[in-house]
Design a protein around this motif. Structure first.
Motif: not given
Length: 416
Positions: A164-175, A180-188
């Motif tokens: 498993y990997e715990v991701l920050d918002p940028e990690g979520c966008v990489r996955a 990236r279009h809704v980056r502000e709506k997620i915290v991880g």
């Protein structure tokens, strides 16, 4: 042996294939005109070896009270005078403790990981394709409270050796680049990279064809009336078209399994929990998911299946009803368009299916007190995920062999 498998959903088809591989003379009986035409037809498409958890969890009773008043609720309760419904709900609530959650999740992860290995072997053996992808599941958190609450799942994954990997918002966008279009709506997010996706209906049909090559006979359009038992032993099944002799019977009828085994004194606490899905053609791939994203706020899975997006979720406790409620469609539309507006929602196909849920979230796999009568049912939202492993377990048990994993705590005897 002559083995009858009741049910041609994903669990029944995989069971039949593995039983035929084990050398048995297998017949599958189903009321539908083909395989995977009920709960397996348009499920969420996620094969979640890592992202698998019991619905019965600490905090769920309080969350359920809040959900009942949400516009886009993940849980919908339509209570009725139904002893089976009431008994199932009481048992489910009794499993909403930290101790029971840990036990049940460990069982589920054990079977799911075995199914991961089994599915890979089956895919290599048969060469079948089904819009499969091996890019993981991203559990997406919109609030810090959700992210903090994922600690118990991380602990269970670590204990069972599940990557498993715990991701920050940028990690979520990489996955999932479209986020990236809704980056502000997620915290991880929590990524389980070994998870897969695929069209369950396509898989079941392709595997049924392979099973026929191995000699399996499918009797479609045949309603099962009863299981024939004499002297405490299975002798066959009675269908609308006559009786079929058998040395063993595997019941894989999903939510309808309890109704068939009840006359033989088997109290199987499986109850239908309805789920819904949309299948949406992709028109903008840059705004579509690459794999599966689980929107934790609404408990909705958004999955890429070839040139389509499959959106599935919700848990509606309303008995054996399969109506399509328009509010449920609006919830699915809200989740997918809020995160991935890359599909043509005007051409979406709307569907519902009855998931066979147990109170503890763990399927029921194994023998019963009736000699020759076996169960492979109660997989809930994870029938697609656990089907290959469950099939190998049941084939071993019917054949008198010890399964490759410990399956003793999966049998119906745990409810005795």
């Amino acid at each position: 042996m002559k083995v009858i498998v009741l049910g041609a959903g994903i669990v029944g088809v995989t069971s039949a294939y593995e039983l035929a591989k084990a050398g048995h003379d297998v017949t599958v009986v189903d009321r539908q005109p083909g395989p995977a035409l009920e709960t397996s037809f348009a499920n969420a498409g996620e094969v979640s070896f890592g992202y698998c958890s019991p619905w019965a969890a600490p905090g769920i009773p309080m969350k359920a009270m809040k959900w009942l008043f949400m516009q886009h609720a993940p849980l919908i309760l339509r209570p009725k005078v139904d002893a089976a419904m009431i008994g199932w709900m009481i048992r489910m609530l009794s499993n909403c403790t930290s101790g029971r959650y840990a036990i049940n999740k460990s069982r589920m992860l054990r079977l799911a990981d075995y199914s991961r290995i089994s599915l890979a072997a089956l895919r290599a053996e048969t060469g079948i394709s089904y819009d499969e992808r091996m890019q993981g599941t991203l559990q997406l958190f919109r609030t810090h409270k959700q992210l903090d609450a994922s600690a118990k799942d991380v602990q269970a994954l670590a204990a069972d050796g599940i990557p498993y990997e715990v991701l920050d918002p940028e990690g979520c966008v990489r996955a999932e680049p479209a986020l990236r279009h809704v980056r502000e709506k997620i915290v991880g997010g929590l990524l389980t990279p070994k998870d897969e996706t695929g069209d369950c209906f396509k898989f079941a049909n392709a595997l049924a064809a392979k099973a026929i090559e191995k000699g399996v006979v499918f009797r479609y359009g045949s309603i099962v009336r009863s299981i024939d038992v004499e002297g405490g032993r299975v002798r066959g099944v009675v269908t609308a078209h006559g009786r079929i002799d058998a040395d063993a019977v595997v019941v894989a009828l999903g939510s309808f399994s309890p109704l068939l085994v009840r006359p033989h004194g088997i109290r199987l606490p499986v109850y239908p929990v309805k789920g819904y899905s949309l299948t949406i053609p992709i028109v903008d791939a840059a705004r579509a998911p690459e794999s599966t994203v689980m929107d934790e706020t609404y408990k909705i899975a958004i999955t890429r299946l070839g040139d389509r997006i499959r959106v599935g979720g919700m848990a509606e406790i309303s008995g054996y009803t399969n109506d399509l409620g328009e509010p449920r469609r609006l919830t699915l539309e809200h989740s997918v368009t809020d995160l991935f507006p890359g599909g043509d929602i005007t051409r979406a196909a709307f569907w519902s299916g009855l998931r066979p849920m147990t109170p503890d979230g763990t399927p029921v796999i194994g023998p019963t007190k009736v000699s020759g009568l076996f169960l492979n049912t109660g997989h809930g939202t994870l029938g697609w995920t656990m089907s290959s492993g469950s099939a190998r377990v049941i084939a071993d048990l019917v054949s008198g062999r010890a399964p490759e994993i410990d399956a003793r705590d999966l049998a119906v005897a745990r409810y005795a």
